[in-house]
Scaffold this active site. Structure first.
Site, mmCIF file in Angstrom:
data_model
loop_
_atom_site.group_PDB
_atom_site.id
_atom_site.type_symbol
_atom_site.label_atom_id
_atom_site.label_comp_id
_atom_site.label_asym_id
_atom_site.label_seq_id
_atom_site.Cartn_x
_atom_site.Cartn_y
_atom_site.Cartn_z
ATOM 1 N N SER A 152 0.837 -1.191 0.000
ATOM 2 C CA SER A 152 0.000 0.000 0.000
ATOM 3 C C SER A 152 0.882 1.255 0.000
ATOM 4 C CB SER A 152 -0.943 -0.041 1.212
ATOM 5 O OG SER A 152 -1.928 0.954 1.143
ATOM 6 N N ASP A 318 -8.847 -6.265 -4.776
ATOM 7 C CA ASP A 318 -8.414 -4.993 -4.192
ATOM 8 C C ASP A 318 -8.908 -3.873 -5.101
ATOM 9 O OD1 ASP A 318 -7.172 -2.785 -3.140
ATOM 10 O OD2 ASP A 318 -5.151 -3.635 -3.167
ATOM 11 N N HIS A 351 -8.157 -5.105 -0.261
ATOM 12 C CA HIS A 351 -6.854 -4.476 -0.057
ATOM 13 C C HIS A 351 -6.094 -5.087 1.116
ATOM 14 C CE1 HIS A 351 -3.798 -1.463 -0.471
ATOM 15 N NE2 HIS A 351 -4.027 -0.941 0.726
#
Length: 378
Positions: A152, A318, A351
């Site tokens: 991320s 995601d 995610h």
């Protein structure tokens, strides 16, 4: 057999020399908190830097003495015999400036006033964090990293390392990340920030002086963020339309559904340990990251300085950092004739998948670090 690195103790390093920031400001007299796992080899060639995401920290693996359930946020990935094997690598986790987990941030005294920085803490960027990390590595005598890895926002830092300090990175693992935020992602961040700054207890960011905490705003911010971390399939399988009670209460303000109860729980927990000013700073750093901006939107041109080898990983469900965004990174690297491996994992978790125990994902990371290890020890 894989295991834990065991109990770990955070370390800190003070820097008197100001850190120049992208904004034109500078951070003077600051401290970085970090942890290390494994042993640095004689020629210091086996160091791996782990970059943390929004609400994580330097505490990547192991546990802290006397604290229950204190496992590091990537403890399933980092440790003896794990995909990032501390029997082979010296792993470093650094808490970024502006955070609320030990490194100098809004809760710390401003040298100019002696009072907490609060809203006066300078705006920091991904590039600033990378430069701060580089300074700490300099102090440790580590000239070159065997690898830098992050998921991320951490993946953005890994990418930035290959641009800002290309000669210092042999491999970069960019997981569940993107070359910049989409308009939708910026919008989610802005709604979360507005929830915080409009909380009456926020006091323009100087709530420390008022003895208050903007818990209501933080709760809503976390609820918004948490929705984006999960896939629709996971939310449906975990909660569906299950009621909190046996019957509908016909209320517009109290909890009716289990998903509401779960989000409120996550919001309440988050509001007790995370700093509101830190949340504003880190989400803005996410918004600002866009290395292609200085190259007319040409990502390949932005990544041209990179000489590292890459592993890019994405997850099918995601939707916040979709596989399409990872493929943009891969294409730009291929256009530059860089050496890049790409894995798109069919996982249901959204995610959050980069934090979870998916055997295919961990298998890819393990195999890649096997390659990295050969470069370190041959």
């Amino acid at each position: 057999m894989s295991g834990s690195v065991g109990q770990v103790t955070p370390q800190s390093m003070h820097f008197a020399k100001p850190l120049p920031l992208r904004s034109g400001a500078s951070l003077a007299d600051y401290t970085l908190v970090y942890e290390t796992y494994g042993r640095l080899n004689a020629d210091k060639s086996n160091a791996v830097l782990v970059c943390h995401a929004l609400n994580a920290s330097h505490h990547v693996a192991g546990t802290h003495a006397g604290i229950e359930r204190s496992e590091g946020w990537w403890d399933n990935l980092v440790g003896p015999g794990k995909p990032l094997d501390t029997n082979r690598f010296f792993v470093i986790g650094i808490n970024n400036p502006g955070s609320c987990f030990g490194s100098t941030g809004p809760m710390h005294p401003n040298p100019a006033t002696g009072q907490p920085y609060g809203a006066d803490f300078p705006v920091v960027t991904v590039e600033d964090w990378v430069d701060a990390q580089a300074r700490l590595l300099d102090a440790m005598g580590i000239e070159r990293l065997a690898a830098v890895i992050g998921g991320s926002l951490g993946g953005m830092q890994a990418l930035s390392w290959t641009i800002r300090h290309p000669a210092r990175v042999a491999h970069a693992l960019v997981i569940a990340s993107a070359p910049n935020l989409s308009a939708q992602n910026i919008a989610f961040n802005e709604v979360a920030r507005r929830a915080i700054v409009t909380d009456p207890d926020f006091h323009g960011g100087h709530f420390y002086a008022h003895g208050t905490l903007p818990r209501r705003g933080l709760r809503v911010a976390r609820m918004i963020g948490h929705i984006t971390y999960l896939s629709d399939d996971v939310m449906e399988s975990k909660f569906g339309r299950e009621l909190k009670a046996d019957e509908l209460a016909y209320t517009t303000q109290d909890i009716e559904f289990q998903i509401e109860s779960y989000l409120r729980y996550q919001g309440d927990k988050f509001s007790e340990y995370f700093d509101a000013n830190t949340y504003l700073l880190i989400t803005r750093a996410l918004d600002y990251f866009d290395p292609a901006r200085e190259h007319g939107g040409d990502l390949a041109a932005a990544l041209a300085p990179a000489i590292a080898k890459f592993l890019v990983v994405s997850f099918t469900t995601d939707w916040r950092f979709s596989p399409l965004r990872s493929r943009e990174i891969v294409k730009a690297l291929i256009d530059n004739r860089a050496e890049v491996s790409y894995a798109e994992i069919d996982a249901p978790h959204g995610h959050d998948a980069f934090l979870l125990d998916d055997p295919r994902y961990h298998g890819v990371v393990r195999a890649y670090f096997d390659r990295v290890a050969k470069g370190c020890f041959e």
